[in-house]
Write an enzyme that holds these catalytic residues in place. Structure first.
Site, mmCIF file in Angstrom:
data_model
loop_
_atom_site.group_PDB
_atom_site.id
_atom_site.type_symbol
_atom_site.label_atom_id
_atom_site.label_comp_id
_atom_site.label_asym_id
_atom_site.label_seq_id
_atom_site.Cartn_x
_atom_site.Cartn_y
_atom_site.Cartn_z
ATOM 1 N N HIS A 161 0.826 -1.209 0.000
ATOM 2 C CA HIS A 161 0.000 0.000 0.000
ATOM 3 C C HIS A 161 0.863 1.263 0.000
ATOM 4 O O HIS A 161 2.092 1.211 0.086
ATOM 5 C CB HIS A 161 -0.945 -0.001 1.207
ATOM 6 C CG HIS A 161 -0.219 -0.012 2.525
ATOM 7 N ND1 HIS A 161 0.369 1.108 3.085
ATOM 8 C CD2 HIS A 161 0.001 -1.022 3.418
ATOM 9 C CE1 HIS A 161 0.917 0.802 4.239
ATOM 10 N NE2 HIS A 161 0.719 -0.479 4.474
ATOM 11 N N SER A 235 1.605 4.156 -4.937
ATOM 12 C CA SER A 235 2.252 5.340 -4.387
ATOM 13 C C SER A 235 3.578 4.998 -3.707
ATOM 14 O O SER A 235 4.471 4.432 -4.333
ATOM 15 C CB SER A 235 1.274 6.034 -3.428
ATOM 16 O OG SER A 235 1.709 7.322 -3.082
ATOM 17 N N ASP A 379 -3.855 13.250 -11.277
ATOM 18 C CA ASP A 379 -3.183 13.019 -9.996
ATOM 19 C C ASP A 379 -2.419 14.271 -9.592
ATOM 20 O O ASP A 379 -1.478 14.684 -10.270
ATOM 21 C CB ASP A 379 -2.222 11.838 -10.125
ATOM 22 C CG ASP A 379 -1.740 11.326 -8.776
ATOM 23 O OD1 ASP A 379 -1.649 12.139 -7.839
ATOM 24 O OD2 ASP A 379 -1.445 10.127 -8.665
ATOM 25 N N HIS A 407 -5.199 10.425 -7.640
ATOM 26 C CA HIS A 407 -4.302 9.524 -6.915
ATOM 27 C C HIS A 407 -5.046 8.325 -6.314
ATOM 28 O O HIS A 407 -4.480 7.230 -6.220
ATOM 29 C CB HIS A 407 -3.600 10.307 -5.793
ATOM 30 C CG HIS A 407 -2.391 9.618 -5.244
ATOM 31 N ND1 HIS A 407 -1.256 9.376 -5.999
ATOM 32 C CD2 HIS A 407 -2.121 9.107 -4.008
ATOM 33 C CE1 HIS A 407 -0.348 8.768 -5.255
ATOM 34 N NE2 HIS A 407 -0.853 8.587 -4.059
#
Length: 430
Positions: A161, A235, A379, A407
């Site tokens: 994540h 990310s 984004d 995002h």
């Protein structure tokens, strides 16, 4: 014509207001630096460590936290080279010289961190059992389980994540949409990265790339005896995925990077990355929040004290306001960290990791590992140019720009399409 005439004065006014606001924050951060030293000494028997003294304090902080990383590249310059006019005047050094002491032991949890069961349950395990929290979807009819030390069968996928997130980002979106035929042959691992979610948040850690890799190896690759795996990351997790792939080239089948914050060497200086991702601006609001938490160590700790330490109270308030029994997982994840873990991960991984990425991508490209990149064209957190930078570093990489996605909505709201894309990637790479 009138709009153009007003644009320049408005920009100048905004810049002037930002300069004044951040000058005030510079002063407040120095004040809270001094204040926290006295409060830490009161509650813990010794003043807290910080980076306000500059580069010379790196060794002091490392000695306090007991970190044994010797490679200077593991530490970001942004920790000690963030400019603060009041700190440069020597106000912090004067205060510290008046309060030097080393009495008292070091407690496992800061007084300003949350002490609820869900936040400190990892402290009950022995040091050797401090593994990352996992959500594992078995390639069978078994339900989602946790931390099963069994040998993997068929294909394996490790999900990482992003910043201020958790394994729920994948378990709540991709896992429910995996097709039945794929479910029978793939084992999916969603990881709570070190310092986030339900994973350990040790205070004696500086959350470098090396720390994150070692915990993934200890918690996933080794106990499950993975002989091959695919990587999917979002990310900040993309930087960890790239480093993990470069270290385990013989095991990685494919890498899927979603909104990767990659800057090449000319822009890869950690201070430049900090300026690009957390520019000191009052607007838009998310940019102000990012810059405030990234530039100000002690003001950021105040925010974490108010929000993270009291997250149960805030959760109750939000439930009352929204009339919801259960909050969205992203709302819950925002407070599931400590200031120490978030601060060091931001600087040592997102900013400091930039100078290591080019060499990692070069190794990945030469090894012929398949790289797939997904990025939303709207984004505002990680600019689309970062994905183009990946394509420059790995010419064979397939870059997919999603229209009208930001995002988060690059995945949220289009979970089925995203999962279908992943399934095609895994099938082609296998």
């Amino acid at each position: 014509m009138s709009a153009q005439w007003l644009e320049k004065p408005a920009t100048s006014l905004n810049s002037a207001l930002a300069f004044i606001a951040f000058l005030v924050f510079d002063l407040l951060d120095v004040i809270f630096c001094i204040l926290f030293r006295y409060i830490d000494h009161l509650f813990e028997g010794r003043p807290g460590s910080c980076y306000c003294g500059g580069r010379r304090e790196i060794e002091q902080v490392r000695n306090v936290v007991g970190d044994d990383v010797d490679d200077h590249q593991q530490f970001s310059e942004t920790l000690y080279r963030r400019k603060n006019i009041f700190r440069e005047l020597g106000l912090v050094r004067v205060a510290k010289s008046c309060h030097e002491t080393s009495s008292g032991g070091r407690v496992a949890r800061r007084w300003s961190d949350c002490g609820c069961h869900s936040c400190v349950s990892w402290l009950n395990a022995a040091d050797d059992d401090h593994n990352l929290h996992l959500v594992v979807k078995q390639p069978s009819s078994l339900a989602i389980t946790e931390n099963l030390g069994v040998q993997a069968a068929g294909e394996n996928v490790i999900f990482l994540h992003g910043f201020l997130s958790s394994s729920s980002f994948w378990a709540e979106t991709v896992f429910p949409n995996i097709s039945d035929p794929l479910h029978r042959h793939y084992k999916l691992f969603a990881v709570d990265l070190l310092g986030f979610g339900s994973s350990p948040k040790p205070r004696d850690c500086l959350y470098t790339l090396k720390d994150h890799l070692e915990m993934i190896e200890k918690s996933v690759i080794c106990p499950f005896q993975l002989t091959s795996f695919h990587l999917v990351a979002h990310s900040m997790g993309c930087l960890i995925a790239i480093a993990l792939a470069a270290k385990h080239l013989h095991l990685v089948k494919s890498i899927t990077l979603v909104a990767p914050p990659y800057f090449p060497s000319k822009d890869g200086d950690s201070l430049r990355v900090l300026h690009k991702l957390a520019e000191r601006k009052l607007w838009p609001l998310f940019m102000f929040g990012t810059s405030f938490m990234s530039w100000y160590e002690h003001l950021g700790r105040c925010v974490c004290f108010l929000v993270c330490r009291n997250h149960r109270i805030w959760e109750r308030i939000v439930k009352l306001i929204t009339w919801r029994k259960d909050l969205h997982f992203m709302t819950m994840d925002l407070s599931r960290h400590t200031h120490h873990s978030a601060w060091h991960t931001m600087h040592n991984v997102i900013c400091g990791g930039a100078k290591l990425m080019e060499s990692y991508l070069e190794v990945i490209s030469k090894a012929g590992v398949e790289v797939f990149v997904i990025h939303g064209d709207r984004d505002q957190v990680v600019p689309v140019e970062c994905s183009n930078n990946i394509r420059m570093a790995v010419p064979e990489a397939q870059v997919n720009i999603i229209k009208n996605a930001d995002h988060s909505s690059v995945l949220l709201g289009r979970e089925k399409d995203f999962t279908l894309y992943l399934q095609h990637v895994w099938a082609a790479s296998s």
